[in-house]
Design a protein around this motif. Structure first.
Motif, PDB file in Angstrom:
ATOM      1  N   GLN A   1      -6.792  54.427  15.115  1.00  0.00           N
ATOM      2  CA  GLN A   1      -5.537  54.428  15.962  1.00  0.00           C
ATOM      3  C   GLN A   1      -5.528  53.421  17.111  1.00  0.00           C
ATOM      4  O   GLN A   1      -4.402  52.867  16.981  1.00  0.00           O
ATOM      5  CB  GLN A   1      -5.344  55.866  16.677  1.00  0.00           C
TER       6      GLN A   1
ATOM      7  N   CYS B   1      -5.559  62.115  14.947  1.00  0.00           N
ATOM      8  CA  CYS B   1      -5.679  60.566  14.961  1.00  0.00           C
ATOM      9  C   CYS B   1      -5.948  59.942  16.173  1.00  0.00           C
ATOM     10  O   CYS B   1      -6.513  58.964  16.341  1.00  0.00           O
ATOM     11  CB  CYS B   1      -4.446  60.109  14.175  1.00  0.00           C
ATOM     12  N   PHE B   2      -5.413  60.677  17.174  1.00  0.00           N
ATOM     13  CA  PHE B   2      -5.666  60.111  18.554  1.00  0.00           C
ATOM     14  C   PHE B   2      -6.869  60.001  19.197  1.00  0.00           C
ATOM     15  O   PHE B   2      -7.663  60.705  18.935  1.00  0.00           O
ATOM     16  CB  PHE B   2      -4.602  60.738  19.809  1.00  0.00           C
TER      17      PHE B   2
ATOM     18  N   ALA C   1      -6.064  58.801   9.145  1.00  0.00           N
ATOM     19  CA  ALA C   1      -4.576  59.048   9.034  1.00  0.00           C
ATOM     20  C   ALA C   1      -4.095  59.474   7.874  1.00  0.00           C
ATOM     21  O   ALA C   1      -3.363  60.228   7.511  1.00  0.00           O
ATOM     22  CB  ALA C   1      -3.928  57.851   9.626  1.00  0.00           C
TER      23      ALA C   1
END
Ligand code: CAA
Length: 258
Positions: free
Chosen positions: A239, A233-234, A203
């Protein structure tokens, strides 16, 4: 012996400009060593860099005036390009880079600091672009990055007058984020670097790239940079860990960079 030392310290690392006999002035070899030191950084482990100068008196006192004295226009332009290429490499380096400025940051030294993500300094720091007093323009990005950081009016005043400013004025105009007593500067830099290193590295890197990529775009184009960063980021373990920790009411991490 290289003029730039790479000193890893767990998840953070120092790049030390180490030419104290010339107040760490940047000649072609120092620039080459800085580029080589960046290549040494282990990006699997290191999550934040700190750039500093060796010794207590100077961050970097500029490009090497003795080396530049007899350059012709083509050689001057080539030296400028060498500096710009290395500073662009630093500016777009995948992980955050903090400039910790203890002492002089003049000319190429101020330009080096401005290529880092942000700057903190000692109360003894001195900043300036003295080049017009030497018969040249700033050569390693000063006309461009100073104007973007402090606004064109203040940048033009500093560059046209070639007047140095002290730490308190650098803070006032937004050139540095914070000023520390000289003996507390590097501890403060490490604390900041460790705070950054404690957050999810994927991130943090995505934020750096989105901020840098978006800076020269329209807001409509720039937010697309953020959408891509956000989306990337997902699905990462970090995450899932970060959001899971919040929902489970516990402290996150450590993050794994995966
Ligand atoms: N290039 C080459 N040598 C430098 C240097 C530089 N930029 N800055 C300092 N040095 C050397 C000095 O020549 C001196 O060497 P000797 O001991 O061999 O004589 C040594 O470092 C110590 O410097 P001083 O004796 O001058 O130290 P001081 O405490 O009296 O002054 C200073 C400190 C105010 C920083 C002064 O050294 C100074 O004004 N330096 C030049 C600053 C400057 O003009 N920088 C901009 C360079 S141009 C540039 O950077 C262009 C660009 O954008 C790419």
């Amino acid at each position: 012996m290289p003029f730039v030392k790479y000193e890893p310290k767990g998840e953070i690392a120092y790049l030390v400009i180490d030419r104290p006999e010339a107040l760490n002035a940047l000649n072609a070899q120092v620039l080459a060593d800085l580029s080589a030191a960046l290549d040494e950084v282990d990006l699997e482990t290191v999550r934040c860099l700190i750039v500093r100068g060796a010794g207590e008196k100077s961050f970097v006192a500029g490009a090497d005036i003795a080396q530049m004295k007899d350059l012709d226009p083509a050689a001057g332009e080539a030296f400028g390009k060498q500096g710009n290429d290395v500073f662009l490499k630093l500016e777009s380096f995948p992980i955050p880079v903090i400039a910790a400025i203890g002492g002089y940051a003049l000319g190429g030294g101020c330009e080096l600091a401005m290529s880092c993500d942000f700057r903190i300094c000692s109360d003894t720091a001195v900043f300036g672009q003295p080049e017009t007093g030497l018969g040249i323009t700033p050569g390693f990005g000063g006309t461009q990055r100073l104007a973007r950081l402090v606004g064109p009016g203040m940048a033009k005043q500093m560059i046209y007058t070639a007047r140095n400013i002290k730490a308190d004025e650098a803070l006032r105009i937004g050139l540095v984020n914070a000023v520390y007593p000289a003996d507390e500067l590097y501890a403060a830099a490490e604390k900041l670097a460790l705070t950054i290193a404690g957050n999810a590295p994927i991130a943090v890197r995505a934020c750096k790239k989105a901020i840098n990529d978006g800076a020269a775009l329209t807001i409509e184009e720039a937010v697309v940079c953020e959408e891509k960063a956000f989306g990337s980021c997902f699905g990462t373990a970090d995450q899932r860990e970060g959001m899971g920790a919040f929902l489970e009411k516990r402290k996150h991490g450590p993050y794994t960079n995966r």
